[in-house]
Design a protein around this motif. Sequence first.
Motif, PDB file in Angstrom:
ATOM      1  N   ILE A 106      31.338  21.418  36.647  1.00  0.00           N
ATOM      2  CA  ILE A 106      31.709  22.790  36.240  1.00  0.00           C
ATOM      3  C   ILE A 106      32.684  23.412  37.243  1.00  0.00           C
ATOM      4  CG2 ILE A 106      29.777  23.956  37.429  1.00  0.00           C
ATOM      5  CD1 ILE A 106      30.591  25.052  34.007  1.00  0.00           C
ATOM      6  N   PHE A 107      32.501  23.025  38.534  1.00  0.00           N
ATOM      7  CA  PHE A 107      33.330  23.662  39.568  1.00  0.00           C
ATOM      8  C   PHE A 107      34.801  23.273  39.471  1.00  0.00           C
ATOM      9  CE2 PHE A 107      29.000  23.869  41.317  1.00  0.00           C
ATOM     10  CZ  PHE A 107      28.900  25.253  41.442  1.00  0.00           C
ATOM     11  N   ASP A 108      35.073  22.152  38.755  1.00  0.00           N
ATOM     12  CA  ASP A 108      36.469  21.752  38.569  1.00  0.00           C
ATOM     13  C   ASP A 108      37.262  22.768  37.752  1.00  0.00           C
ATOM     14  OD1 ASP A 108      35.796  19.512  39.900  1.00  0.00           O
ATOM     15  OD2 ASP A 108      35.698  18.202  38.132  1.00  0.00           O
ATOM     16  N   VAL A 109      36.564  23.542  36.924  1.00  0.00           N
ATOM     17  CA  VAL A 109      37.314  24.442  36.034  1.00  0.00           C
ATOM     18  C   VAL A 109      37.262  25.900  36.472  1.00  0.00           C
ATOM     19  CG1 VAL A 109      36.903  22.913  34.055  1.00  0.00           C
ATOM     20  CG2 VAL A 109      35.411  24.919  34.401  1.00  0.00           C
ATOM     21  N   LEU A 110      36.505  26.194  37.525  1.00  0.00           N
ATOM     22  CA  LEU A 110      36.319  27.602  37.860  1.00  0.00           C
ATOM     23  C   LEU A 110      37.397  28.194  38.763  1.00  0.00           C
ATOM     24  CD1 LEU A 110      32.437  27.899  38.170  1.00  0.00           C
ATOM     25  CD2 LEU A 110      33.909  28.457  36.234  1.00  0.00           C
ATOM     26  N   SER A 111      38.259  27.359  39.347  1.00  0.00           N
ATOM     27  CA  SER A 111      39.322  27.917  40.192  1.00  0.00           C
ATOM     28  C   SER A 111      40.478  28.375  39.319  1.00  0.00           C
ATOM     29  CB  SER A 111      39.813  26.865  41.186  1.00  0.00           C
ATOM     30  OG  SER A 111      40.693  25.975  40.545  1.00  0.00           O
ATOM     31  N   VAL A 112      41.260  29.332  39.834  1.00  0.00           N
ATOM     32  CA  VAL A 112      42.365  29.857  39.029  1.00  0.00           C
ATOM     33  C   VAL A 112      43.432  28.798  38.779  1.00  0.00           C
ATOM     34  CG1 VAL A 112      42.054  32.306  39.528  1.00  0.00           C
ATOM     35  CG2 VAL A 112      43.398  30.894  41.099  1.00  0.00           C
ATOM     36  N   ASN A 113      43.660  27.936  39.773  1.00  0.00           N
ATOM     37  CA  ASN A 113      44.675  26.890  39.566  1.00  0.00           C
ATOM     38  C   ASN A 113      44.258  25.930  38.460  1.00  0.00           C
ATOM     39  OD1 ASN A 113      46.743  27.587  41.382  1.00  0.00           O
ATOM     40  ND2 ASN A 113      45.500  26.855  43.100  1.00  0.00           N
ATOM     41  N   ALA A 114      42.970  25.539  38.486  1.00  0.00           N
ATOM     42  CA  ALA A 114      42.480  24.642  37.443  1.00  0.00           C
ATOM     43  C   ALA A 114      42.575  25.330  36.083  1.00  0.00           C
ATOM     44  CB  ALA A 114      41.039  24.235  37.730  1.00  0.00           C
ATOM     45  N   SER A 115      42.266  26.620  36.086  1.00  0.00           N
ATOM     46  CA  SER A 115      42.292  27.370  34.832  1.00  0.00           C
ATOM     47  C   SER A 115      43.682  27.352  34.198  1.00  0.00           C
ATOM     48  CB  SER A 115      41.830  28.811  35.090  1.00  0.00           C
ATOM     49  OG  SER A 115      42.048  29.611  33.954  1.00  0.00           O
ATOM     50  N   VAL A 116      44.712  27.707  34.977  1.00  0.00           N
ATOM     51  CA  VAL A 116      46.052  27.744  34.367  1.00  0.00           C
ATOM     52  C   VAL A 116      46.526  26.338  34.001  1.00  0.00           C
ATOM     53  CG1 VAL A 116      46.773  29.918  35.443  1.00  0.00           C
ATOM     54  CG2 VAL A 116      47.313  27.764  36.580  1.00  0.00           C
ATOM     55  N   LYS A 117      46.158  25.377  34.832  1.00  0.00           N
ATOM     56  CA  LYS A 117      46.610  24.014  34.567  1.00  0.00           C
ATOM     57  C   LYS A 117      46.036  23.483  33.243  1.00  0.00           C
ATOM     58  CE  LYS A 117      47.330  19.728  36.957  1.00  0.00           C
ATOM     59  NZ  LYS A 117      46.571  18.775  37.729  1.00  0.00           N
ATOM     60  N   SER A 118      44.821  23.937  32.946  1.00  0.00           N
ATOM     61  CA  SER A 118      44.176  23.422  31.729  1.00  0.00           C
ATOM     62  C   SER A 118      44.772  24.026  30.452  1.00  0.00           C
ATOM     63  CB  SER A 118      42.674  23.731  31.774  1.00  0.00           C
ATOM     64  OG  SER A 118      42.470  25.122  31.550  1.00  0.00           O
ATOM     65  N   ARG A 119      45.461  25.154  30.568  1.00  0.00           N
ATOM     66  CA  ARG A 119      45.957  25.824  29.342  1.00  0.00           C
ATOM     67  C   ARG A 119      47.328  25.273  28.966  1.00  0.00           C
ATOM     68  NH1 ARG A 119      42.208  29.520  31.004  1.00  0.00           N
ATOM     69  NH2 ARG A 119      40.783  29.807  29.253  1.00  0.00           N
ATOM     70  N   SER A 120      47.304  24.007  28.546  1.00  0.00           N
ATOM     71  CA  SER A 120      48.556  23.283  28.307  1.00  0.00           C
ATOM     72  C   SER A 120      48.906  23.213  26.826  1.00  0.00           C
ATOM     73  CB  SER A 120      48.446  21.878  28.890  1.00  0.00           C
ATOM     74  OG  SER A 120      47.316  21.243  28.297  1.00  0.00           O
ATOM     75  N   SER A 121      48.239  24.024  26.016  1.00  0.00           N
ATOM     76  CA  SER A 121      48.615  24.064  24.590  1.00  0.00           C
ATOM     77  C   SER A 121      50.053  24.566  24.464  1.00  0.00           C
ATOM     78  CB  SER A 121      47.668  24.993  23.837  1.00  0.00           C
ATOM     79  OG  SER A 121      47.664  26.272  24.448  1.00  0.00           O
ATOM     80  N   PHE A 122      50.696  24.255  23.349  1.00  0.00           N
ATOM     81  CA  PHE A 122      52.090  24.659  23.148  1.00  0.00           C
ATOM     82  C   PHE A 122      52.224  26.167  23.316  1.00  0.00           C
ATOM     83  CE2 PHE A 122      55.739  25.955  20.634  1.00  0.00           C
ATOM     84  CZ  PHE A 122      56.704  25.071  21.095  1.00  0.00           C
ATOM     85  N   GLY A 123      53.103  26.584  24.254  1.00  0.00           N
ATOM     86  CA  GLY A 123      53.261  28.019  24.497  1.00  0.00           C
ATOM     87  C   GLY A 123      52.219  28.588  25.446  1.00  0.00           C
ATOM     88  N   GLY A 124      51.391  27.737  26.030  1.00  0.00           N
ATOM     89  CA  GLY A 124      50.358  28.186  26.961  1.00  0.00           C
ATOM     90  C   GLY A 124      50.894  28.345  28.381  1.00  0.00           C
ATOM     91  N   THR A 125      49.997  28.751  29.276  1.00  0.00           N
ATOM     92  CA  THR A 125      50.437  29.157  30.622  1.00  0.00           C
ATOM     93  C   THR A 125      50.499  28.024  31.650  1.00  0.00           C
ATOM     94  OG1 THR A 125      50.175  30.916  32.269  1.00  0.00           O
ATOM     95  CG2 THR A 125      48.167  29.782  31.579  1.00  0.00           C
ATOM     96  N   ALA A 126      50.090  26.797  31.269  1.00  0.00           N
ATOM     97  CA  ALA A 126      50.129  25.684  32.234  1.00  0.00           C
ATOM     98  C   ALA A 126      51.537  25.529  32.798  1.00  0.00           C
ATOM     99  CB  ALA A 126      49.694  24.392  31.555  1.00  0.00           C
ATOM    100  N   PRO A 127      51.649  25.330  34.131  1.00  0.00           N
ATOM    101  CA  PRO A 127      52.981  25.230  34.747  1.00  0.00           C
ATOM    102  C   PRO A 127      53.907  24.234  34.035  1.00  0.00           C
ATOM    103  CG  PRO A 127      51.318  25.353  36.442  1.00  0.00           C
ATOM    104  CD  PRO A 127      50.578  25.301  35.147  1.00  0.00           C
ATOM    105  N   GLN A 128      53.352  23.099  33.617  1.00  0.00           N
ATOM    106  CA  GLN A 128      54.230  22.106  32.964  1.00  0.00           C
ATOM    107  C   GLN A 128      54.766  22.654  31.628  1.00  0.00           C
ATOM    108  OE1 GLN A 128      50.774  19.618  32.395  1.00  0.00           O
ATOM    109  NE2 GLN A 128      51.598  18.849  30.465  1.00  0.00           N
ATOM    110  N   GLU A 129      53.946  23.436  30.957  1.00  0.00           N
ATOM    111  CA  GLU A 129      54.369  24.025  29.685  1.00  0.00           C
ATOM    112  C   GLU A 129      55.410  25.120  29.931  1.00  0.00           C
ATOM    113  OE1 GLU A 129      53.935  22.872  26.835  1.00  0.00           O
ATOM    114  OE2 GLU A 129      54.703  24.551  25.645  1.00  0.00           O
TER     115      GLU A 129
END
Length: 461
Positions: free
Chosen positions: A423-446
Motif C-alpha cells: 500500500i505504501f508504494d501508492v501513498l506518496s505524491v510522486n507515486a500518485s502522479v506517476k500512476s495517473r498515466s491514462s490518456f490526458g492524465g497527469t503522469a509526467p510521461q503523459e
Amino acid sequence: ASNQMWGGRFASGPAAIMEAINASISFDKKLYTQDIRGSIAHSEMLAQTGIISAEDQKKIAEGLNTILSEIEAGTFEFSARLEDIHMNIEARLADLIGPSAGRLHTARSRNDQVALDFRLWVKEELQRTANALVGLIEAFLDRAEEHAATVMPGFTHLQTAQPVTFGHHCMAYVEMFARDLSRVRDAIRRMDESPLGAAALAGTGFPIDRQMTAKALGFREPTRNSIDSVSDRDYALEFLSTAAICATHLSRLAEEIVIWSTPQFGFIRLSDQFSTGSSIMPQKKNPDAAELVRAKTGRVNGHLIGLLTVMKGLPLAYSKDMQEDKEAVFDAAETLDLMVAAMTGMVRDMTINTAAMKKAAGSGYSTATDLADWLVREAGLPFREAHHVTGRAVALAEEKKLPLERLALTDLQAIDSRINDSIFDVLSVNASVKSRSSFGGTAPQEVRRQTRYWRKRLKQG
Ligand code: ARG
C-alpha cells in the motif's frame, strides 16, 4: 455652411450639438490605412473596367498616397465638420487633385466603404491576436516541459484534491488558449469576404468587378448579398466574443497567479518586472499586472454586451447606430493585446517554488483516492466499500496528526485486514502522479507526450 460632401439639398449646416453627436473622426481616424488601401483598389478597378479614365485613376492614387504620408507625418488636419475618416480623406483629395477626386466615389457608398475598412481592420487585429496567442502557448509549453514532473496539489473547490504536476496544470492552459486560437482562426475564415461594391445597399448599375477588388484587398471572395454586406457586423461581434472568452481565460489564470504568489501559498514568485511594491508596507510585492489582467476582462466583456445591444434592434440595412461599433472593438483589441502580452511575460518570468508545491501536494490527504484505488485493484473491494475504508484511514490519520503514508501498517490492517505492505508504494505524491498515466492524465510521461503533440500542432499552423 452646408456639408461639402452631401450638402446639396441642405440650406444650413448642422447645429454644434449635431456635429458633436454625429462625428466619428476622433476614433475612426484609426482606419486611415484601410480606407486608403480600399480606395486605391476601388479606383484601379474603376479604371480597369472603363468606368473612370486611367489619367483620373493615376491622380487619385497619387493623391491618396500623399494623404497617407501626411497622416503618417502628423501634418494632416482632421476635421469634425467632415464627420469621419472617409470624408476627411476625400475632401483632402479634392484639395490636392481637384475635380478628378469626385470620380473616386463612383459605384460606391460610405456604407460599403466603412464595412470594408472595418473588416480589413478587424481581420488584421485577429491575425495579431493569433500571433500573440501562439507566443503565450509557447511560453506555457516551455514551462510544462521544464516542470513535467514537478508535483503540486490539484484543487477542486480550491481545496487540495489530488496531486498533479505543474506541467499538467500548464497544459490545461495550453488547451484553453489553443481553443481561443482556433476560434480566432475560424473567425478569420468566416469573415474573409469583401463587401466593397454593395454600394449603399442594393449594388450598382456600373459594370464593376467585385472579384477584382476582393482579390486586390486580400479577401477570399466578395460577399454574396449587397443588403447583408452593409448590415453585417458579425465579424466585429465574433472578434468581441472570441476576445471575451480569451479574456475570461486570462482572468482565471490571473486569479491563480494572485493566489499562488501569496505568502500563504508561496507556489511562485513573480519577477520584479511584473510586480510592484507598496508605498507604506516595505515587505510587500504585489501582483498588480495579474490583478489588472483580471480586471480588464470586465472591459472586454462589457464591449461584447455593448455591441450586441447596439445591433439587436436594427432593421436592415445600414443605420447610423452602426457607427458605434468601432470604439468597442478598438478598445477591446488594445486591451486584449496588452493582457496577452503581460500574461506571456509573467508566465515566462515567474519562479516556481517546487519545494512549496511538493509540500502542499502531500498535505490534506491528497493521496486518499490512491489508497481507495489500491483496495479496488489489489484487494478486490468494490469502489464504494474502498471509499468507506479509506475514509476511516483518513480519520485515523487526522486523529494521529500524520500524513497517510506515515500510518503504521498494523493500524491500517486494524481498519481492513486485506491491506498489506505494498500500500505504501501508492501513498506518496510522486507515486500518485506517476500512476495517473491514462490518456490526458497527469503522469509526467503523459504530460511530455501532450507537449510534443502541441509543439507539432502549432508548427502545422
Ligand atoms: N461614419 C460612418 C460609420 O462609421 C460611415 C458610414 C456612414 N454612412 C451613412 N449612410 N451615413 O458607420
